[in-house]
Design a protein around this motif. Structure first.
Motif, PDB file in Angstrom:
ATOM      1  N   PHE A  54       0.837  -1.193   0.000  1.00 15.75           N
ATOM      2  CA  PHE A  54       0.000   0.000   0.000  1.00 15.75           C
ATOM      3  C   PHE A  54       0.876   1.249   0.000  1.00 15.75           C
ATOM      4  O   PHE A  54       1.950   1.251   0.595  1.00 15.75           O
ATOM      5  N   THR A  55       0.376   2.295  -0.605  1.00 16.07           N
ATOM      6  CA  THR A  55       1.068   3.580  -0.591  1.00 16.07           C
ATOM      7  C   THR A  55       0.904   4.253   0.768  1.00 16.07           C
ATOM      8  O   THR A  55       1.844   4.835   1.291  1.00 16.07           O
ATOM      9  N   ALA A  56      -0.284   4.146   1.343  1.00  9.18           N
ATOM     10  CA  ALA A  56      -0.578   4.794   2.626  1.00  9.18           C
ATOM     11  C   ALA A  56      -0.636   3.761   3.750  1.00  9.18           C
ATOM     12  O   ALA A  56      -1.290   2.725   3.613  1.00  9.18           O
ATOM     13  N   LYS A  57       0.021   4.072   4.848  1.00 14.08           N
ATOM     14  CA  LYS A  57       0.026   3.197   6.019  1.00 14.08           C
ATOM     15  C   LYS A  57      -1.392   2.962   6.540  1.00 14.08           C
ATOM     16  O   LYS A  57      -1.750   1.845   6.930  1.00 14.08           O
ATOM     17  N   GLU A  58      -2.219   4.000   6.532  1.00 11.81           N
ATOM     18  CA  GLU A  58      -3.588   3.899   7.031  1.00 11.81           C
ATOM     19  C   GLU A  58      -4.386   2.877   6.238  1.00 11.81           C
ATOM     20  O   GLU A  58      -5.196   2.133   6.799  1.00 11.81           O
ATOM     21  N   ASP A  59      -4.170   2.822   4.912  1.00 13.99           N
ATOM     22  CA  ASP A  59      -4.874   1.843   4.078  1.00 13.99           C
ATOM     23  C   ASP A  59      -4.448   0.417   4.426  1.00 13.99           C
ATOM     24  O   ASP A  59      -5.270  -0.492   4.458  1.00 13.99           O
ATOM     25  N   ALA A  60      -3.164   0.235   4.688  1.00 17.48           N
ATOM     26  CA  ALA A  60      -2.662  -1.086   5.069  1.00 17.48           C
ATOM     27  C   ALA A  60      -3.239  -1.512   6.416  1.00 17.48           C
ATOM     28  O   ALA A  60      -3.640  -2.673   6.593  1.00 17.48           O
ATOM     29  N   LEU A  61      -3.294  -0.588   7.369  1.00 13.16           N
ATOM     30  CA  LEU A  61      -3.866  -0.903   8.678  1.00 13.16           C
ATOM     31  C   LEU A  61      -5.348  -1.261   8.569  1.00 13.16           C
ATOM     32  O   LEU A  61      -5.808  -2.236   9.168  1.00 13.16           O
ATOM     33  N   LYS A  62      -6.084  -0.487   7.800  1.00 11.64           N
ATOM     34  CA  LYS A  62      -7.510  -0.750   7.621  1.00 11.64           C
ATOM     35  C   LYS A  62      -7.728  -2.139   7.035  1.00 11.64           C
ATOM     36  O   LYS A  62      -8.562  -2.905   7.524  1.00 11.64           O
ATOM     37  N   ARG A  63      -6.965  -2.473   6.009  1.00 14.37           N
ATOM     38  CA  ARG A  63      -7.092  -3.794   5.376  1.00 14.37           C
ATOM     39  C   ARG A  63      -6.680  -4.896   6.350  1.00 14.37           C
ATOM     40  O   ARG A  63      -7.290  -5.971   6.377  1.00 14.37           O
ATOM     41  N   GLY A  64      -5.667  -4.643   7.154  1.00 12.51           N
ATOM     42  CA  GLY A  64      -5.227  -5.614   8.149  1.00 12.51           C
ATOM     43  C   GLY A  64      -6.327  -5.962   9.128  1.00 12.51           C
ATOM     44  O   GLY A  64      -6.553  -7.135   9.436  1.00 12.51           O
ATOM     45  N   TYR A  65      -7.039  -4.956   9.612  1.00 14.22           N
ATOM     46  CA  TYR A  65      -8.149  -5.205  10.536  1.00 14.22           C
ATOM     47  C   TYR A  65      -9.293  -5.927   9.834  1.00 14.22           C
ATOM     48  O   TYR A  65      -9.975  -6.758  10.433  1.00 14.22           O
ATOM     49  N   GLU A  66      -9.539  -5.618   8.555  1.00 15.94           N
ATOM     50  CA  GLU A  66     -10.584  -6.305   7.802  1.00 15.94           C
ATOM     51  C   GLU A  66     -10.274  -7.791   7.645  1.00 15.94           C
ATOM     52  O   GLU A  66     -11.160  -8.634   7.779  1.00 15.94           O
ATOM     53  N   ILE A  67      -9.022  -8.109   7.372  1.00 15.13           N
ATOM     54  CA  ILE A  67      -8.631  -9.496   7.108  1.00 15.13           C
ATOM     55  C   ILE A  67      -8.337 -10.268   8.391  1.00 15.13           C
ATOM     56  O   ILE A  67      -8.791 -11.401   8.559  1.00 15.13           O
ATOM     57  N   CYS A  68      -7.564  -9.688   9.278  1.00 18.61           N
ATOM     58  CA  CYS A  68      -7.067 -10.400  10.467  1.00 18.61           C
ATOM     59  C   CYS A  68      -7.871 -10.108  11.729  1.00 18.61           C
ATOM     60  O   CYS A  68      -7.637 -10.761  12.749  1.00 18.61           O
ATOM     61  N   GLY A  69      -8.746  -9.137  11.685  1.00 17.72           N
ATOM     62  CA  GLY A  69      -9.502  -8.765  12.876  1.00 17.72           C
ATOM     63  C   GLY A  69      -8.555  -8.300  13.967  1.00 17.72           C
ATOM     64  O   GLY A  69      -7.650  -7.503  13.719  1.00 17.72           O
ATOM     65  N   ASN A  70      -8.725  -8.840  15.158  1.00 16.08           N
ATOM     66  CA  ASN A  70      -7.859  -8.478  16.274  1.00 16.08           C
ATOM     67  C   ASN A  70      -6.649  -9.393  16.380  1.00 16.08           C
ATOM     68  O   ASN A  70      -5.885  -9.302  17.337  1.00 16.08           O
ATOM     69  N   GLY A  71      -6.482 -10.296  15.426  1.00 17.55           N
ATOM     70  CA  GLY A  71      -5.315 -11.172  15.417  1.00 17.55           C
ATOM     71  C   GLY A  71      -4.072 -10.402  15.016  1.00 17.55           C
ATOM     72  O   GLY A  71      -4.147  -9.255  14.550  1.00 17.55           O
ATOM     73  N   PRO A  72      -2.918 -11.011  15.174  1.00 13.92           N
ATOM     74  CA  PRO A  72      -1.675 -10.306  14.842  1.00 13.92           C
ATOM     75  C   PRO A  72      -1.498 -10.111  13.346  1.00 13.92           C
ATOM     76  O   PRO A  72      -1.810 -10.995  12.551  1.00 13.92           O
ATOM     77  N   PHE A  73      -1.037  -8.930  12.984  1.00 15.60           N
ATOM     78  CA  PHE A  73      -0.615  -8.647  11.615  1.00 15.60           C
ATOM     79  C   PHE A  73       0.432  -7.548  11.667  1.00 15.60           C
ATOM     80  O   PHE A  73       0.535  -6.812  12.639  1.00 15.60           O
TER      81      PHE A  73
END
Length: 82
Positions: A54-73
């Motif tokens: 991702f170009t933006a860190k915020e986009d990567a974080l948002k996608r991380g929560y969508e995919i991994c939920g509260n699990g580690p990423f």
């Protein structure tokens, strides 16, 4: 007041359990490949799998929560050196 007791957390193999250990190992194993096509971007790693860059860190974080939920990423900028 007593000082708080600290305990070592052990993983299944009996070693120390490091948060994001799998994700960091994946990043190190893929660093050169990621540098070749996504230097300066942010990578999202869940478990031992690179999800996307991702170009933006915020986009990567948002996608991380969508995919991994509260699990580690891991979201990390792709750079040659830490």
């Amino acid at each position: 007041m007593k000082p708080r007791e600290t305990r070592d957390i052990k993983n299944k193999e009996g070693g120390r359990n490091m948060v994001l250990e799998k994700e960091m190992a994946c990043f190190e194993g893929k660093r050169q490949e990621l540098l070749s096509h996504a230097a300066g971007k942010f990578v999202l790693i869940c478990g031992e799998k690179v999800i996307d860059t991702f170009t933006a860190k915020e986009d990567a974080l948002k996608r991380g929560y969508e995919i991994c939920g509260n699990g580690p990423f891991l979201v990390k900028r792709i750079e040659e050196y830490d």
